[in-house]
Design a protein around this motif. Structure first.
Motif, PDB file in Angstrom:
ATOM      1  N   UNK A   1       0.812  -1.229   0.000  1.00  0.00           N
ATOM      2  CA  UNK A   1       0.000   0.000   0.000  1.00  0.00           C
ATOM      3  C   UNK A   1       0.842   1.274   0.000  1.00  0.00           C
ATOM      4  N   UNK A   2       2.151   1.158   0.280  1.00  0.00           N
ATOM      5  CA  UNK A   2       3.039   2.323   0.246  1.00  0.00           C
ATOM      6  C   UNK A   2       3.089   2.978  -1.129  1.00  0.00           C
TER       7      UNK A   2
ATOM      8  N   UNK B   1      10.493  13.149  -6.098  1.00  0.00           N
ATOM      9  CA  UNK B   1      11.760  12.981  -6.801  1.00  0.00           C
ATOM     10  C   UNK B   1      12.979  12.893  -5.898  1.00  0.00           C
ATOM     11  N   UNK B   2      12.785  12.877  -4.582  1.00  0.00           N
ATOM     12  CA  UNK B   2      13.922  12.779  -3.666  1.00  0.00           C
ATOM     13  C   UNK B   2      14.688  11.479  -3.884  1.00  0.00           C
TER      14      UNK B   2
ATOM     15  N   UNK C   1      16.086   6.156   2.649  1.00  0.00           N
ATOM     16  CA  UNK C   1      16.527   7.067   3.700  1.00  0.00           C
ATOM     17  C   UNK C   1      16.044   8.491   3.491  1.00  0.00           C
ATOM     18  N   UNK C   2      15.852   8.914   2.243  1.00  0.00           N
ATOM     19  CA  UNK C   2      15.485  10.307   1.975  1.00  0.00           C
ATOM     20  C   UNK C   2      13.996  10.499   1.699  1.00  0.00           C
ATOM     21  N   UNK C   3      13.234   9.435   1.655  1.00  0.00           N
ATOM     22  CA  UNK C   3      11.807   9.552   1.323  1.00  0.00           C
ATOM     23  C   UNK C   3      11.066  10.311   2.430  1.00  0.00           C
ATOM     24  N   UNK C   4      10.425  11.435   2.084  1.00  0.00           N
ATOM     25  CA  UNK C   4       9.700  12.202   3.106  1.00  0.00           C
ATOM     26  C   UNK C   4       8.452  11.493   3.630  1.00  0.00           C
ATOM     27  N   UNK C   5       7.946  10.533   2.889  1.00  0.00           N
ATOM     28  CA  UNK C   5       6.774   9.773   3.322  1.00  0.00           C
ATOM     29  C   UNK C   5       7.144   8.486   4.052  1.00  0.00           C
ATOM     30  N   UNK C   6       8.441   8.199   4.130  1.00  0.00           N
ATOM     31  CA  UNK C   6       8.893   7.003   4.839  1.00  0.00           C
ATOM     32  C   UNK C   6       8.603   5.708   4.107  1.00  0.00           C
ATOM     33  N   UNK C   7       8.535   5.756   2.802  1.00  0.00           N
ATOM     34  CA  UNK C   7       8.259   4.562   2.003  1.00  0.00           C
ATOM     35  C   UNK C   7       9.513   3.696   1.933  1.00  0.00           C
TER      36      UNK C   7
END
Length: 108
Positions: free
Chosen positions: A31-32, A40-41, A86-92
């Motif tokens: 579901x992520x 684009x991070x 590590x850089x995903x702002x949504x924590x995926x």
């Protein structure tokens, strides 16, 4: 007359004809994928992007368009280093997402 060029075929994607059964199954398993905001991070930090054009944003967009074979080919360039996670702002957990995509689409 030959002008040295020709009109290229349309690259428009008819989303009504796209088979999204695998994408819908992937959404159930991971579901992520629906939480991605395409910032684009992950692509900006990806070391494989510089050499192969690896892009998680393009991957998800292609999956939504029903282009599974192109996605598996692109993901074969991924080194699974985990920088994108590590850089995903949504924590995926993009590593797990990539492995799930490859597993599901290679089964087909």
């Amino acid at each position: 007359m030959d002008f040295g060029f020709k009109i290229s075929p349309s690259s428009a994607v008819n989303l009504d004809n796209a088979d999204l059964t695998l994408y819908n199954r992937l959404c159930e398993v991971e579901p992520d994928i629906t939480r991605c905001m395409a910032c684009g991070s992950c692509t900006a930090t990806c070391p494989a992007n510089r050499f192969s054009g690896m892009s998680m944003r393009k991957t998800i967009l292609d999956l939504q368009r029903g282009k599974g074979k192109e996605v598996v080919k692109m993901l074969s360039n991924c080194m699974l280093c985990g920088k994108c996670s590590m850089v995903c702002p949504r924590g995926i957990n993009t590593r797990h997402l990539i492995l799930s995509i490859c597993k599901l689409y290679k089964e087909e």
